[in-house]
Design a protein around this motif. Structure first.
Motif, short mmCIF file in Angstrom:
data_model
loop_
_atom_site.label_atom_id
_atom_site.label_comp_id
_atom_site.label_asym_id
_atom_site.label_seq_id
_atom_site.Cartn_x
_atom_site.Cartn_y
_atom_site.Cartn_z
N HIS A 1 34.80 44.01 36.17
CA HIS A 1 34.88 42.63 36.63
C HIS A 1 36.23 42.41 37.29
N ASP B 104 39.19 39.16 37.28
CA ASP B 104 39.44 37.94 36.50
C ASP B 104 39.21 36.70 37.37
N LYS C 223 48.97 41.39 35.60
CA LYS C 223 49.10 41.67 34.17
C LYS C 223 50.02 42.85 33.97
N HIS D 91 38.18 45.98 37.08
CA HIS D 91 38.74 46.59 35.87
C HIS D 91 37.86 46.29 34.67
#
Ligand SMILES: [Fe+2]
Length: 235
Positions: A128, A130, A136, A208
Motif C-alpha cells: 500500500h 500511506d 518515515k 510498502h
C-alpha cells in the motif's frame, strides 16, 4: 543492486537518494556506544518504566508500541533518544524533501516486535501507500534481516501514488477514503534490511508493507514520521 548508502553524508545527498528510489538505507548511522545507550533506554521504555507523556499505541500480543510526542520526550530522562531526535539531519532531510518549512514530526514510536502470527493479507502486511504523505525514519536498534520483520518496498514507484492521490483529490474525494492497496509481482518487492545502528528512510508514497517475524526473532526500532500539511494538501 544494493541500496545501502554508507557514503552519503550530506542531507542533500540522502534526500536525492530518497527522491530517486523512494527510500534510503544508511548503515552505521548510530555509533556503537550510542546504540548501547539507546537500547538500554528502549528496554526501559518497553518495560513501561517511563515518565508521563509516553503511552501505549496499538499494542498487541506480538508487538509493543510505546509512543511519545517530541515535546514530551524532551522532558524525559531518556537522553540518548533526545539526542537522536535532536540531530539536525532529520529536519534538514525533511525540509529538503518537502521543500517547505511547515513540516512537523508527529510522534516518536518505540516498537518491539516478536514472532508474527499466521501471515495476514491485510494492512499493513499487504502493499500500500500511506493515505497521508510522510517521510518515515526507522532507526534500527537490532539487526534486521529478511526474517526479522523488515519493511518491504517496491523501488521507484512512488510517483504513481502521487498521481493517484492527486486525481482522487481533484474529484473532491476525502483522502481517508482513497483505495491505497496496490499490487506488484513479488519479485519486485525488496526488504529494507540492515545491521543494528542503520537508518532507513521511506517516502510513504513508495509501495510498502510490513514484514513478518519468524520464530525466536526480535525487531527493535525507533520510528519517526514527518509530514507536511501544505505538501499533503497539494499532493
Ligand atoms: Fe504504511
Amino acid at each position: 543492486m544494493s541500496y545501502a548508502k554508507d557514503k552519503l553524508n550530506s542531507s542533500l545527498e540522502i534526500t536525492e537518494a530518497v527522491k530517486k528510489h523512494g527510500f534510503c538505507i544508511i548503515p552505521n548511522f548510530i555509533a556503537s556506544k550510542k546504540l548501547n545507550k539507546l537500547n538500554k533506554e528502549f528496554d526501559t521504555i518497553i518495560k513501561r518504566n517511563y515518565s508521563t507523556g509516553f503511552y501505549e499505541h496499538g499494542c498487541r500480543e506480538y508487538m509493543d508500541v510505546i509512543a511519545v510526542s517530541e515535546d514530551n520526550l524532551k522532558q524525559s530522562p531518556f537522553t540518548a533518544q533526545i539526542d537522536l531526535m535532536s540531530t539536525p539531519l532529520i529536519q534538514k532531510i525533511t525540509l529538503n524533501f518537502f521543500g517547505v518549512d511547515d513540516f512537523f514530526i508527529q510522534h516518536i514510536f518505540n516498537v518491539k516486535s516478536t514472532e508474527t502470527p499466521a501471515h495476514s493479507n491485510e494492512l499493513p502486511y499487504s502493499l500500500h501507500f500511506d493515505k497521508i504523505h510522510m517521510l518515515k525514519f526507522f532507526f534500527f536498534l537490532s539487526d534486521i534481516d529478511e526474517d526479522c520483520g523488515p519493511t518491504w518496498v517496491v523501488p521507484q514507484q512512488q510517483h504513481k501514488s502521487l498521481i493517484k492521490r492527486k486525481e482522487w483529490r481533484e474529484k473532491g474525494n476525502p483522502v481517508q477514503e482513497i483505495n491505497n492497496i496496490i499490487h506488484y509481482h513479488k519479485d519486485e518487492v525488496i526488504p529494507l534490511t540492515g545491521a543494528a545502528g542503520s537508518l532507513a528512510i521511506l517516502d510513504t508514497d513508495t509501495p510498502h508493507k510490513a514484514g513478518s517475524l519468524g520464530q525466536d526473532k526480535v525487531r527493535k526500532i525507533i520510528r519517526v514520521s514527518a509530514s507536511s500539511p501544505s505538501y499533503s494538501s497539494k499532493g
